[in-house]
Design an enzyme around this catalytic site. Structure first.
Site, PDB file in Angstrom:
ATOM      1  CG  ASP A  27     -20.582   1.094  -0.171  1.00  0.00           C
ATOM      2  OD1 ASP A  27     -20.226   0.334   0.739  1.00  0.00           O
ATOM      3  OD2 ASP A  27     -21.762   1.455  -0.360  1.00  0.00           O
ATOM      4  CD  GLU A  43      -2.182   6.707   8.674  1.00  0.00           C
ATOM      5  OE1 GLU A  43      -1.772   5.813   7.910  1.00  0.00           O
ATOM      6  OE2 GLU A  43      -3.359   6.746   9.103  1.00  0.00           O
TER       7      GLU A  43
END
Ligand code: FUB
Length: 326
Positions: free
Chosen positions: A38, A226
């Site tokens: 975060d 990816e």
């Protein structure tokens, strides 16, 4: 007693997790995710927002059990060659050892792939001194085949730097192929018996359409971006991956682990958040998709949560498309 994890809900909510690689070891499901942090840093196409610094291993005794977080299994500070960004990992078991494969930027800012070992599937893992020689880019996925040979699939565009390696050396300003040229495929390398290096230089995998023509770079609904994963079903290798810009998980199949792979269809429709990344695993007699989304964080790209759902095959071996919000 904590509650069992339900389908399409976060496996854990006390940390953000992404890029789940699920395996069955000792009769339990172990999940090797990225550990999202975060922070309020930049969010860009280079992937600077994915600033992860460690790995936690998760496990489920089965699908009626709560998810266990086994705590920190490996930290950036303990990896001698790495400077930042511990991205999507995978694990493998061979030689009575558990191997954790992971991408990170080296001291020059170039993504490489490292390996760390443990006697336990939950870690802690001890990293090798250097990255795997000849490795580059991101998102390693390792298949230990039925004959015990082990293959790594890897590579990711944009922040993952795959397009910068088209000549075999790192060219910082290189861009991807023209839109009407064949798309870049994931890379393939067989691992040595000790699982710590490549037997030979990685080679590009070709993904072709139903007529055998390579998928083109402009075919963003189908071309590789990816997050490769390879599993076996009914004698076929299934290569699944993210299309990136169109946010879909798709798959292609082959009789050969190195391909060429023939494109087949969609596995997962777009999730909340920019990235989509997954693994597919059989547990007992059912198949499961582990994936992530950003719903718990309200759509923040780098605050994702791992979830699972059951995956179903049609009688002809094709996979039924999943919409995780229906
Ligand atoms: O988690 C960082 C990157 O985001 C992964 O390596 C990609 O596959 C995408 O999920």
């Amino acid at each position: 007693m904590e509650k069992p994890v339900r389908p399409n809900e976060p496996l854990v909510t006390h940390i953000f997790t992404a890029d789940p690689s699920a395996h069955v070891y000792d009769g339990k499901i172990y999940i090797y995710p990225s550990h999202d942090l975060d922070h309020n840093g930049p969010d860009n196409d280079n992937g600077d927002q994915y600033a992860m610094e460690d790995y936690h291993v998760l496990s489920l005794d089965d699908f009626n059990s709560p998810c266990v977080d086994h705590g920190e299994a490996l930290h950036l500070r303990d990896i001698p060659w790495a400077s930042q960004q511990l991205w999507a990992p995978d694990a493998a078991y061979k030689n009575n050892t558990y191997y954790l494969y992971f991408p990170a930027r080296d001291k020059e800012g170039i993504f490489r792939i490292g390996v760390a070992t443990s006697s336990s599937p939950a870690g802690p893992f001890t990293p090798q001194e250097n990255y795997i020689p000849g490795s580059f880019s991101i998102d390693p996925a390792v298949l230990v085949d039925d004959d015990n040979r082990a293959y790594m699939y890897f590579g990711g565009l944009w922040g993952g730097q795959l397009e910068k390696w088209q000549t075999g050396t790192f060219k910082p300003d290189a861009e991807g192929p023209a839109l009407d040229a064949p798309a870049l495929g994931p890379q393939f390398a067989e691992l040595t018996d000790d699982m710590l290096s490549f037997k030979s230089a990685p080679q590009e995998i070709s993904i072709v359409d139903e007529d055998g023509n390579p998928l083109l770079a402009g075919d963003e609904d189908r071309r590789y971006f990816e997050g490769p994963w390879v599993h076996k079903y009914n004698g076929y290798y299934y290569l699944s991956y993210s299309t990136g810009t169109t946010h879909t998980l798709v798959y292609a199949i082959s009789k050969n682990p190195q391909g060429p792979y023939v494109f087949k269809g969609k596995i997962l429709t777009p999730v909340i958040g920019w990235t989509t990344h997954h693994s597919i695993v059989q547990f007992q007699d059912k198949w499961y998709l582990f994936y992530h989304d950003s719903s718990l964080s309200g759509g923040v790209n780098h605050k994702r949560s791992v979830k699972y759902t059951e995956l179903h095959y049609n009688p002809d071996g094709t996979i039924q498309t999943i919409d995780p919000y229906k």
